[in-house]
Motif scaffolding. Structure first.
Motif, PDB file in Angstrom:
ATOM      1  N   ILE A 138       1.223  -0.932  -0.511  1.00 44.92           N
ATOM      2  CA  ILE A 138      -0.109  -0.368   0.165  1.00 44.92           C
ATOM      3  C   ILE A 138       0.539   1.157   0.348  1.00 44.92           C
ATOM      4  CG2 ILE A 138      -1.632   1.206   1.089  1.00 44.92           C
ATOM      5  CD1 ILE A 138      -2.398  -1.686   0.280  1.00 44.92           C
ATOM      6  N   CYS A 139       0.727   1.546  -1.462  1.00 41.36           N
ATOM      7  CA  CYS A 139       1.787   3.465  -1.073  1.00 41.36           C
ATOM      8  C   CYS A 139       0.345   4.204  -1.149  1.00 41.36           C
ATOM      9  CB  CYS A 139       2.415   3.326  -2.658  1.00 41.36           C
ATOM     10  SG  CYS A 139       3.270   2.007  -3.562  1.00 41.36           S
ATOM     11  N   ASP A 140       1.270   5.411   0.032  1.00 45.31           N
ATOM     12  CA  ASP A 140       0.612   6.468   0.226  1.00 45.31           C
ATOM     13  C   ASP A 140       1.341   7.750   0.107  1.00 45.31           C
ATOM     14  OD1 ASP A 140      -0.792   8.673   1.770  1.00 45.31           O
ATOM     15  OD2 ASP A 140       0.183   8.619   3.802  1.00 45.31           O
ATOM     16  N   THR A 141       0.551   8.174  -1.296  1.00 47.04           N
ATOM     17  CA  THR A 141       1.451   8.919  -1.934  1.00 47.04           C
ATOM     18  C   THR A 141       0.777  10.686  -2.228  1.00 47.04           C
ATOM     19  OG1 THR A 141       0.038   8.865  -4.568  1.00 47.04           O
ATOM     20  CG2 THR A 141       1.284   7.442  -3.142  1.00 47.04           C
ATOM     21  N   GLU A 142       1.117  11.881  -2.443  1.00 42.87           N
ATOM     22  CA  GLU A 142       0.333  13.143  -2.709  1.00 42.87           C
ATOM     23  C   GLU A 142      -0.715  12.704  -4.158  1.00 42.87           C
ATOM     24  OE1 GLU A 142       0.606  15.552  -1.709  1.00 42.87           O
ATOM     25  OE2 GLU A 142       2.709  15.076   0.097  1.00 42.87           O
ATOM     26  N   GLN A 143      -0.527  11.131  -4.598  1.00 39.91           N
ATOM     27  CA  GLN A 143      -2.035  11.606  -5.479  1.00 39.91           C
ATOM     28  C   GLN A 143      -3.303  10.480  -5.103  1.00 39.91           C
ATOM     29  OE1 GLN A 143       0.585  11.172  -6.442  1.00 39.91           O
ATOM     30  NE2 GLN A 143       1.546  12.616  -7.662  1.00 39.91           N
ATOM     31  N   GLY A 144      -2.838  10.112  -3.846  1.00 39.46           N
ATOM     32  CA  GLY A 144      -3.939   8.988  -2.603  1.00 39.46           C
ATOM     33  C   GLY A 144      -2.778   7.952  -2.804  1.00 39.46           C
ATOM     34  N   ALA A 145      -3.819   6.895  -2.425  1.00 41.14           N
ATOM     35  CA  ALA A 145      -3.690   5.174  -1.717  1.00 41.14           C
ATOM     36  C   ALA A 145      -3.647   4.393  -3.007  1.00 41.14           C
ATOM     37  CB  ALA A 145      -4.667   5.261  -0.778  1.00 41.14           C
ATOM     38  N   LEU A 146      -2.364   4.167  -3.932  1.00 42.30           N
ATOM     39  CA  LEU A 146      -2.356   3.183  -4.638  1.00 42.30           C
ATOM     40  C   LEU A 146      -1.856   2.302  -4.366  1.00 42.30           C
ATOM     41  CD1 LEU A 146      -0.290   5.602  -6.625  1.00 42.30           C
ATOM     42  CD2 LEU A 146      -2.776   4.824  -7.181  1.00 42.30           C
ATOM     43  N   ALA A 147      -2.138   0.900  -4.910  1.00 39.22           N
ATOM     44  CA  ALA A 147      -1.502  -1.082  -4.953  1.00 39.22           C
ATOM     45  C   ALA A 147      -0.018  -0.589  -5.591  1.00 39.22           C
ATOM     46  CB  ALA A 147      -3.256  -1.416  -3.969  1.00 39.22           C
ATOM     47  N   LEU A 148       0.338  -1.150  -5.120  1.00 41.07           N
ATOM     48  CA  LEU A 148       1.968  -2.016  -5.734  1.00 41.07           C
ATOM     49  C   LEU A 148       1.180  -3.056  -6.058  1.00 41.07           C
ATOM     50  CD1 LEU A 148       4.449  -1.647  -7.707  1.00 41.07           C
ATOM     51  CD2 LEU A 148       6.163  -1.692  -5.735  1.00 41.07           C
ATOM     52  N   TYR A 149       1.403  -4.243  -7.043  1.00 48.68           N
ATOM     53  CA  TYR A 149       0.492  -5.848  -6.803  1.00 48.68           C
ATOM     54  C   TYR A 149       1.895  -6.406  -7.878  1.00 48.68           C
ATOM     55  CZ  TYR A 149      -3.610  -5.669  -5.762  1.00 48.68           C
ATOM     56  OH  TYR A 149      -4.839  -4.673  -3.916  1.00 48.68           O
ATOM     57  N   GLU A 150       2.220  -7.369  -7.371  1.00 50.48           N
ATOM     58  CA  GLU A 150       3.119  -8.614  -8.685  1.00 50.48           C
ATOM     59  C   GLU A 150       2.546  -9.118  -9.673  1.00 50.48           C
ATOM     60  OE1 GLU A 150       7.221 -11.330  -8.437  1.00 50.48           O
ATOM     61  OE2 GLU A 150       6.134 -10.975  -6.114  1.00 50.48           O
ATOM     62  N   TYR A 151       2.712  -9.233 -10.635  1.00 51.95           N
ATOM     63  CA  TYR A 151       2.175  -9.229 -11.832  1.00 51.95           C
ATOM     64  C   TYR A 151       2.198 -10.100 -12.705  1.00 51.95           C
ATOM     65  CZ  TYR A 151      -0.639  -8.257 -16.766  1.00 51.95           C
ATOM     66  OH  TYR A 151      -1.550  -8.868 -17.411  1.00 51.95           O
ATOM     67  N   SER A 152       1.504 -11.349 -13.255  1.00 52.95           N
ATOM     68  CA  SER A 152       2.168 -12.763 -13.163  1.00 52.95           C
ATOM     69  C   SER A 152       1.151 -12.738 -14.928  1.00 52.95           C
ATOM     70  CB  SER A 152       1.600 -14.082 -13.198  1.00 52.95           C
ATOM     71  OG  SER A 152       0.374 -14.162 -12.371  1.00 52.95           O
ATOM     72  N   GLY A 153       0.691 -11.839 -15.039  1.00 52.52           N
ATOM     73  CA  GLY A 153       0.282 -11.859 -16.763  1.00 52.52           C
ATOM     74  C   GLY A 153       0.682 -11.186 -17.745  1.00 52.52           C
ATOM     75  N   SER A 154       0.673 -11.066 -19.215  1.00 55.34           N
ATOM     76  CA  SER A 154       1.074 -10.585 -20.191  1.00 55.34           C
ATOM     77  C   SER A 154       1.022  -9.024 -20.317  1.00 55.34           C
ATOM     78  CB  SER A 154       1.267 -10.943 -21.542  1.00 55.34           C
ATOM     79  OG  SER A 154      -0.774 -10.400 -22.551  1.00 55.34           O
ATOM     80  N   LYS A 155       1.535  -8.674 -20.769  1.00 57.10           N
ATOM     81  CA  LYS A 155       1.636  -6.571 -21.297  1.00 57.10           C
ATOM     82  C   LYS A 155       0.417  -6.559 -22.210  1.00 57.10           C
ATOM     83  CE  LYS A 155       3.779  -2.473 -23.576  1.00 57.10           C
ATOM     84  NZ  LYS A 155       4.938  -2.491 -23.839  1.00 57.10           N
ATOM     85  N   GLU A 156      -0.537  -7.179 -22.658  1.00 52.60           N
ATOM     86  CA  GLU A 156      -0.884  -7.652 -23.205  1.00 52.60           C
ATOM     87  C   GLU A 156      -2.867  -7.330 -22.872  1.00 52.60           C
ATOM     88  OE1 GLU A 156       2.070  -8.105 -26.151  1.00 52.60           O
ATOM     89  OE2 GLU A 156       1.592  -9.655 -24.376  1.00 52.60           O
ATOM     90  N   ARG A 157      -2.694  -7.764 -21.992  1.00 49.73           N
ATOM     91  CA  ARG A 157      -3.245  -8.136 -20.684  1.00 49.73           C
ATOM     92  C   ARG A 157      -4.082  -7.155 -19.764  1.00 49.73           C
ATOM     93  NH1 ARG A 157      -6.660 -12.992 -18.537  1.00 49.73           N
ATOM     94  NH2 ARG A 157      -5.472 -14.244 -20.078  1.00 49.73           N
TER      95      ARG A 157
END
Length: 199
Positions: free
Chosen positions: A63-82
């Motif tokens: 969970i990332c507290d930023t000036e732009q609001g709360a964001l969530a950083l996830y590890e991603y296993s899909g393709s770039k196209e997906r």
């Protein structure tokens, strides 16, 4: 000495990746008279145009507290196209009044960050709130209504849906039947254990 530090850094990467060492447990280490600082989420977030105020560990994400609001950083296993399609459909639903998480693009306008070791990450908007309580009728009713609104909005999506996200005919029914079989097996296992009482 440089190669030695690189090997240790790779080991630390693996420990965090496979959750043998948590982000909270590791902020810095001292090696061979030097000082090595490792903060993986912050390194990944350098790929984005945002002002970071803090990071905390969430469930399956940071969970990332930023000036732009709360964001969530996830590890991603899909393709770039997906990820591209995911961003497009989420944006479409949001414009139709459905509260959906949005994909935050990188500085290079990419939907994901791909590291040298092949790990991929995706940054999404985050929402605060309680999870749906399956034992509360009001929660279940609200969840069903939200799902119906999402489906109704998605029916009018006029862009082409990629083949790799389409569900084959009967696949959903087969999945539900499989899950029901698994639940019956669990139920039978629990019943049999209760009957094998030493008293």
């Amino acid at each position: 000495m440089h190669q030695s530090l690189m090997k240790r850094a790779n080991c630390l990467n693996l420990l965090i990746k496979y959750k043998l060492l948590s982000y909270d447990e590791l902020t810095s280490k001292s090696y061979e008279g030097g000082f090595f600082v490792y903060n993986r989420p912050e390194q990944i977030l350098e790929n984005y145009e945002l002002e970071l105020k803090g990071i905390s560990k969430g469930r399956d994400c940071y969970i990332c507290d930023t000036e732009q609001g709360a964001l969530a950083l996830y590890e991603y296993s899909g393709s770039k196209e997906r990820a591209v399609f995911y961003g497009e459909i989420q944006q479409y639903l949001f414009e139709k009044g459905i509260l959906t998480e949005q994909v935050i693009p990188t500085k290079d306008l990419q939907p994901i960050v791909e590291e040298e070791d092949g790990d991929k990450w995706i940054l999404l908007t985050a929402f605060k709130g309680a999870e749906c309580d399956v034992y509360r009728e009001a929660d279940m009713r609200a969840a069903a209504e939200s799902l119906a609104r999402l489906h109704a909005a998605a029916l009018n999506y006029d862009k082409e849906v990629p083949e790799f996200v389409k569900i084959q005919s009967g696949a959903l029914l087969a999945l539900y039947e499989k899950r029901n079989r698994e639940l019956r097996q669990v139920r039978n296992y629990i019943r049999n254990r209760k009957q094998k009482n030493i008293f």
